[in-house]
Design an enzyme around this catalytic site. Structure first.
Site, PDB file in Angstrom:
ATOM      1  N   SER A  72       0.792  -1.389  -0.103  1.00 44.93           N
ATOM      2  CA  SER A  72       0.045   0.240   0.044  1.00 44.93           C
ATOM      3  C   SER A  72       0.864   1.502   0.300  1.00 44.93           C
ATOM      4  CB  SER A  72      -0.891   0.078   0.988  1.00 44.93           C
ATOM      5  OG  SER A  72      -1.419   0.487   1.112  1.00 44.93           O
ATOM      6  N   ASP A 127      -9.423  -5.933  -3.997  1.00 49.17           N
ATOM      7  CA  ASP A 127      -8.863  -4.680  -3.557  1.00 49.17           C
ATOM      8  C   ASP A 127      -9.239  -3.062  -3.619  1.00 49.17           C
ATOM      9  OD1 ASP A 127      -6.162  -3.500  -2.590  1.00 49.17           O
ATOM     10  OD2 ASP A 127      -4.755  -5.629  -3.037  1.00 49.17           O
ATOM     11  N   HIS A 155      -7.680  -6.104   0.055  1.00 47.77           N
ATOM     12  CA  HIS A 155      -6.404  -4.580   0.008  1.00 47.77           C
ATOM     13  C   HIS A 155      -5.983  -5.756   0.710  1.00 47.77           C
ATOM     14  CE1 HIS A 155      -3.932  -1.677  -0.487  1.00 47.77           C
ATOM     15  NE2 HIS A 155      -4.033  -1.022   0.628  1.00 47.77           N
TER      16      HIS A 155
END
Length: 291
Positions: free
Chosen positions: A102, A240, A267
């Site tokens: 991320s 995601d 995610h």
């Protein structure tokens, strides 16, 4: 598994780190957590990679078990890039693999584009390499949710009430669809929340996941992804918030990179499909170690 931990001096304070299986033979992997302002706490499962190589986790300055200085000028990507170099130097890490998740991929990309030496590979796990693309993707994701959830999020953002209970409840619906889809969040994920520092997130990203108002607002390295020439793997979950379409697009801009989708995840595939996540990462590293 054997673990060392301690602190490293970086610009602005000290960061806390842990190394699993320090004396293993394989090339070490350094893990960059998400956020900004979260911690490496939820990534503990990646210590399982330590059966083949040293695994380094650290909490970036301002969050987790690291120092929490109050100088807001520290919360910018250039200082986090500098910090990563200081962590490598402090631990005497020469050749390394980098695994960012991320926001950790934002940091990994910015670091790799400074052309540091001895980066054996980089994994962009659920990448955010363009804040404008991320924002567009979340607008599209929101449209897949019930109308009242969309309306609540829009209204709270417009009215500046993103700290309200109704915004929190609407965000939970979003998270269940696009962040973590398993039935009930593991206890350690709930515990991880106490390590967060919302101030860092607010300054760099903003008060809401969906609209970027912080100093990362214009971050977009897509025009430079062709400069990342080490072996590269892009991964994301099928559902995601870092969408498969955008992740594949980033991969298409990076020479000879690989692309993998975790079919049952959003995610957090390292939480949602931990065995498959470890398998894919291990296989990628093993190939490179043979080169």
């Amino acid at each position: 598994m054997m673990r060392d931990e301690g602190y490293i001096e970086v610009t602005g304070g000290r960061v806390w780190y842990q190394i699993f299986n320090k004396n293993a033979e394989g090339t070490p992997v350094i893990v960059l957590h998400g956020g900004p302002g979260s911690s490496c706490f939820s990534l503990q499962g990646l210590q399982a990679l330590g059966n083949e190589r040293p695994v380094i986790l650290y909490d970036q300055l301002g969050c987790g078990r690291s120092d929490r200085p109050t100088d807001p000028s520290l919360w910018r990507i250039e200082r986090f890039v500098e910090e990563l170099g200081q962590v490598r130097q402090g631990l005497g890490l020469d050749a390394v693999h980098i695994l960012g998740h991320s926001w950790g991929t934002t940091l990994a990309s910015a670091y790799c584009l400074t052309k540091p030496s001895d980066i054996k590979s980089v994994i962009f796990s659920s990448p955010c390499l363009s804040a404008p693309i991320w924002e567009q993707d979340q607008k599209r994701n929101l449209m897949k949710l019930p109308k009242e959830v969309q309306e609540t999020i829009r209204r709270c953002e417009e009215n500046g009430t993103t700290d309200s209970k109704e915004f929190e409840e609407a965000t939970k619906v979003f998270n269940k669809n696009f962040v973590c889809r398993i039935d009930s969040d593991p206890e350690y994920l709930k515990e991880a929340s106490k390590y967060k520092n919302p101030e860092v997130y607010n300054i760099m990203w903003g008060p809401s996941e969906f609209t970027v108002l912080g100093n990362l607002k214009n971050y977009d390295c897509t025009s430079r992804l062709s400069e990342i020439t080490c072996p590269t793997l892009y991964t994301c979950g099928r559902y995601d918030e870092a969408t498969p379409e955008s992740t594949h697009y980033f991969s298409s801009l990076t020479p000879d990179s690989e692309f993998h989708v975790y079919e049952k995840s959003a995610h957090l595939p390292y939480v949602e499909e931990p065995e498959e996540y470890l398998r894919v990462v291990r296989d990628f590293f093993r190939k490179i170690d043979l080169i």
